[in-house]
Design a protein around this motif. Structure first.
Motif, PDB file in Angstrom:
ATOM      1  N   GLY A  21      16.564  63.866  55.092  1.00 10.97           N
ATOM      2  CA  GLY A  21      17.572  63.136  54.636  1.00 10.97           C
ATOM      3  C   GLY A  21      18.484  62.666  55.602  1.00 10.97           C
ATOM      4  N   ALA A  22      17.977  62.384  56.818  1.00 10.05           N
ATOM      5  CA  ALA A  22      18.686  61.847  57.761  1.00 10.05           C
ATOM      6  C   ALA A  22      19.296  60.544  57.695  1.00 10.05           C
ATOM      7  CB  ALA A  22      18.095  61.636  59.294  1.00 10.05           C
ATOM      8  N   VAL A  23      20.383  60.068  58.063  1.00 13.91           N
ATOM      9  CA  VAL A  23      21.269  58.846  58.039  1.00 13.91           C
ATOM     10  C   VAL A  23      21.675  58.371  59.264  1.00 13.91           C
ATOM     11  CG1 VAL A  23      22.801  57.558  56.827  1.00 13.91           C
ATOM     12  CG2 VAL A  23      22.118  59.206  55.641  1.00 13.91           C
ATOM     13  N   THR A  24      21.394  57.184  59.739  1.00 11.56           N
ATOM     14  CA  THR A  24      21.904  56.720  61.034  1.00 11.56           C
ATOM     15  C   THR A  24      22.912  55.688  60.652  1.00 11.56           C
ATOM     16  OG1 THR A  24      19.709  57.402  62.228  1.00 11.56           O
ATOM     17  CG2 THR A  24      21.050  55.784  63.148  1.00 11.56           C
ATOM     18  N   PHE A  25      24.026  55.809  61.418  1.00 13.06           N
ATOM     19  CA  PHE A  25      25.101  54.730  61.280  1.00 13.06           C
ATOM     20  C   PHE A  25      25.077  54.000  62.377  1.00 13.06           C
ATOM     21  CE2 PHE A  25      26.536  57.368  57.805  1.00 13.06           C
ATOM     22  CZ  PHE A  25      27.057  56.597  57.064  1.00 13.06           C
ATOM     23  N   LEU A  26      25.007  52.525  62.636  1.00 14.06           N
ATOM     24  CA  LEU A  26      25.112  51.828  63.930  1.00 14.06           C
ATOM     25  C   LEU A  26      26.287  51.124  64.057  1.00 14.06           C
ATOM     26  CD1 LEU A  26      21.505  50.712  63.487  1.00 14.06           C
ATOM     27  CD2 LEU A  26      22.123  52.771  65.014  1.00 14.06           C
ATOM     28  N   LYS A  83      20.266  44.324  62.250  1.00 17.16           N
ATOM     29  CA  LYS A  83      20.691  43.990  60.583  1.00 17.16           C
ATOM     30  C   LYS A  83      19.509  43.908  59.971  1.00 17.16           C
ATOM     31  CE  LYS A  83      24.744  41.539  62.147  1.00 17.16           C
ATOM     32  NZ  LYS A  83      25.647  40.337  62.477  1.00 17.16           N
ATOM     33  N   GLN A  84      18.559  43.312  60.086  1.00 21.17           N
ATOM     34  CA  GLN A  84      17.280  43.143  59.477  1.00 21.17           C
ATOM     35  C   GLN A  84      16.764  44.557  59.272  1.00 21.17           C
ATOM     36  OE1 GLN A  84      14.530  40.426  61.071  1.00 21.17           O
ATOM     37  NE2 GLN A  84      13.120  40.220  59.220  1.00 21.17           N
ATOM     38  N   ARG A  85      16.729  45.157  60.255  1.00 25.17           N
ATOM     39  CA  ARG A  85      15.796  46.592  60.258  1.00 25.17           C
ATOM     40  C   ARG A  85      16.622  47.539  59.256  1.00 25.17           C
ATOM     41  NH1 ARG A  85      15.055  50.577  58.890  1.00 25.17           N
ATOM     42  NH2 ARG A  85      13.572  52.486  59.827  1.00 25.17           N
ATOM     43  N   ALA A  86      17.888  47.415  59.153  1.00 28.24           N
ATOM     44  CA  ALA A  86      18.927  48.268  58.547  1.00 28.24           C
ATOM     45  C   ALA A  86      18.331  48.412  57.096  1.00 28.24           C
ATOM     46  CB  ALA A  86      20.215  47.882  58.520  1.00 28.24           C
ATOM     47  N   ASP A  87      18.390  49.690  56.363  1.00 27.41           N
ATOM     48  CA  ASP A  87      18.336  49.638  54.902  1.00 27.41           C
ATOM     49  C   ASP A  87      19.485  49.226  54.469  1.00 27.41           C
ATOM     50  OD1 ASP A  87      15.595  51.170  55.193  1.00 27.41           O
ATOM     51  OD2 ASP A  87      17.110  52.696  56.211  1.00 27.41           O
ATOM     52  N   LEU A 121      17.751  50.238  68.458  1.00 25.07           N
ATOM     53  CA  LEU A 121      16.412  50.704  67.400  1.00 25.07           C
ATOM     54  C   LEU A 121      15.335  51.583  68.102  1.00 25.07           C
ATOM     55  CD1 LEU A 121      15.501  46.861  66.539  1.00 25.07           C
ATOM     56  CD2 LEU A 121      16.505  48.731  64.972  1.00 25.07           C
ATOM     57  N   ARG A 122      15.430  52.019  69.163  1.00 28.96           N
ATOM     58  CA  ARG A 122      14.624  53.074  69.871  1.00 28.96           C
ATOM     59  C   ARG A 122      15.248  54.566  69.326  1.00 28.96           C
ATOM     60  NH1 ARG A 122      13.815  49.701  74.283  1.00 28.96           N
ATOM     61  NH2 ARG A 122      15.777  50.377  75.216  1.00 28.96           N
ATOM     62  N   ARG A 123      16.399  54.458  69.002  1.00 30.28           N
ATOM     63  CA  ARG A 123      17.121  55.655  68.572  1.00 30.28           C
ATOM     64  C   ARG A 123      17.362  56.074  67.275  1.00 30.28           C
ATOM     65  NH1 ARG A 123      20.043  57.817  73.095  1.00 30.28           N
ATOM     66  NH2 ARG A 123      19.759  56.521  74.891  1.00 30.28           N
ATOM     67  N   ILE A 124      16.866  55.198  66.256  1.00 33.58           N
ATOM     68  CA  ILE A 124      17.321  55.489  64.887  1.00 33.58           C
ATOM     69  C   ILE A 124      16.407  56.400  64.298  1.00 33.58           C
ATOM     70  CG2 ILE A 124      18.299  53.159  64.596  1.00 33.58           C
ATOM     71  CD1 ILE A 124      15.598  51.913  63.523  1.00 33.58           C
ATOM     72  N   LYS A 125      16.666  56.847  63.246  1.00 28.83           N
ATOM     73  CA  LYS A 125      15.916  57.732  62.424  1.00 28.83           C
ATOM     74  C   LYS A 125      16.347  57.913  60.867  1.00 28.83           C
ATOM     75  CE  LYS A 125      18.265  61.970  64.168  1.00 28.83           C
ATOM     76  NZ  LYS A 125      18.203  62.850  65.150  1.00 28.83           N
ATOM     77  N   GLY A 126      15.781  57.950  59.870  1.00 29.54           N
ATOM     78  CA  GLY A 126      15.889  58.341  58.575  1.00 29.54           C
ATOM     79  C   GLY A 126      16.433  56.839  57.941  1.00 29.54           C
ATOM     80  N   TYR A 127      17.505  56.985  57.195  1.00 25.78           N
ATOM     81  CA  TYR A 127      18.072  55.686  56.501  1.00 25.78           C
ATOM     82  C   TYR A 127      19.073  55.199  57.220  1.00 25.78           C
ATOM     83  CZ  TYR A 127      20.316  53.520  52.618  1.00 25.78           C
ATOM     84  OH  TYR A 127      20.926  52.390  51.484  1.00 25.78           O
ATOM     85  N   ILE A 128      18.872  53.782  57.496  1.00 25.79           N
ATOM     86  CA  ILE A 128      19.751  53.168  58.586  1.00 25.79           C
ATOM     87  C   ILE A 128      20.832  52.304  57.908  1.00 25.79           C
ATOM     88  CG2 ILE A 128      19.511  51.635  60.546  1.00 25.79           C
ATOM     89  CD1 ILE A 128      18.078  54.097  60.638  1.00 25.79           C
ATOM     90  N   VAL A 129      21.925  52.775  58.237  1.00 27.53           N
ATOM     91  CA  VAL A 129      23.306  51.957  57.833  1.00 27.53           C
ATOM     92  C   VAL A 129      23.856  50.912  58.988  1.00 27.53           C
ATOM     93  CG1 VAL A 129      25.566  51.973  56.804  1.00 27.53           C
ATOM     94  CG2 VAL A 129      23.811  53.657  56.381  1.00 27.53           C
ATOM     95  N   ALA A 130      23.892  49.665  58.979  1.00 27.13           N
ATOM     96  CA  ALA A 130      24.230  48.849  59.934  1.00 27.13           C
ATOM     97  C   ALA A 130      25.804  48.520  59.638  1.00 27.13           C
ATOM     98  CB  ALA A 130      23.766  47.517  59.963  1.00 27.13           C
ATOM     99  N   MET A 131      26.769  49.049  60.684  1.00 30.87           N
ATOM    100  CA  MET A 131      28.066  48.614  60.354  1.00 30.87           C
ATOM    101  C   MET A 131      28.638  47.067  60.612  1.00 30.87           C
ATOM    102  SD  MET A 131      28.913  51.590  58.957  1.00 30.87           S
ATOM    103  CE  MET A 131      30.790  51.100  58.783  1.00 30.87           C
ATOM    104  N   CYS A 132      28.630  46.294  59.787  1.00 30.16           N
ATOM    105  CA  CYS A 132      28.900  45.061  59.985  1.00 30.16           C
ATOM    106  C   CYS A 132      29.632  44.219  58.963  1.00 30.16           C
ATOM    107  CB  CYS A 132      27.608  44.334  60.233  1.00 30.16           C
ATOM    108  SG  CYS A 132      26.203  44.599  58.863  1.00 30.16           S
ATOM    109  N   ILE A 133      30.708  43.389  59.321  1.00 28.86           N
ATOM    110  CA  ILE A 133      31.747  42.701  58.761  1.00 28.86           C
ATOM    111  C   ILE A 133      31.023  41.819  57.474  1.00 28.86           C
ATOM    112  CG2 ILE A 133      31.739  40.565  59.863  1.00 28.86           C
ATOM    113  CD1 ILE A 133      34.956  40.989  59.492  1.00 28.86           C
TER     114      ILE A 133
END
Length: 159
Positions: free
Chosen positions: A101-106, A118-122, A65-77
């Motif tokens: 337009g940054a997108v961050t995939f986690l 997961k809650q913070r993810a867009d 969470l300290r490193r995210i920017k832009g639109y956040i995508v959490a990769m989860c099953i």
């Protein structure tokens, strides 16, 4: 130029997978600024308790969470599955958003992502109900990001 950031817990260890990642990094350089950040997962004992796993996920999540920017995508099953045009649409929509337009995939550790992440993810994205090694999932994600740009620009790569 759009920034795509992939933050992954763990390194890509196998040489053939690192080579595949480098190939997609090279291909993507025409379309976006790609940043891949590898973080060390919390080391757990051989048979960790639920409490130890939860504490590790919380610590890893705070670092993510300290490193995210832009639109956040959490990769989860448990996330939503998209087809390739659907992912292309998500990335394109983010391109018109703030932060260039940054997108961050986690990509989490072998125990996944913390509830806070997961809650913070867009958006929560699942590649499949199947389980893949995290290193292979990274290659698959890079390929799908590349395919997304090919779809957006009408190239022949996506059939």
């Amino acid at each position: 130029m759009q920034t795509i950031q992939i933050i992954a817990l763990g390194k890509c260890k196998e040489s053939y997978l690192r080579e595949a990642c480098r190939e997609y990094e090279k291909r993507l350089s025409r379309f976006c600024r790609l940043q891949i950040v590898e973080l060390e997962p919390v080391v757990l004992p051989q048979n960790p308790s639920e409490k130890e796993i939860a504490a590790a996920l919380e610590k890893e999540g705070a670092e993510l969470l300290r490193r995210i920017k832009g639109y956040i995508v959490a990769m989860c099953i448990e996330g939503k599955m998209l087809d390739s045009p659907g992912l292309a649409q998500k990335i394109s929509m983010a391109a018109s958003g703030g932060e260039n337009g940054a997108v961050t995939f986690l990509i989490g550790s072998s125990y996944g992502l913390s509830p806070a992440v997961k809650q913070r993810a867009d958006f929560r994205l699942s590649m499949s109900p199947m389980t893949f090694p995290h290193q292979l999932a990274r290659v698959m994600l890079l390929e799908q990001i590349y395919r997304s740009y090919q779809i957006t620009y009408g190239a022949k790569y996506h059939k």
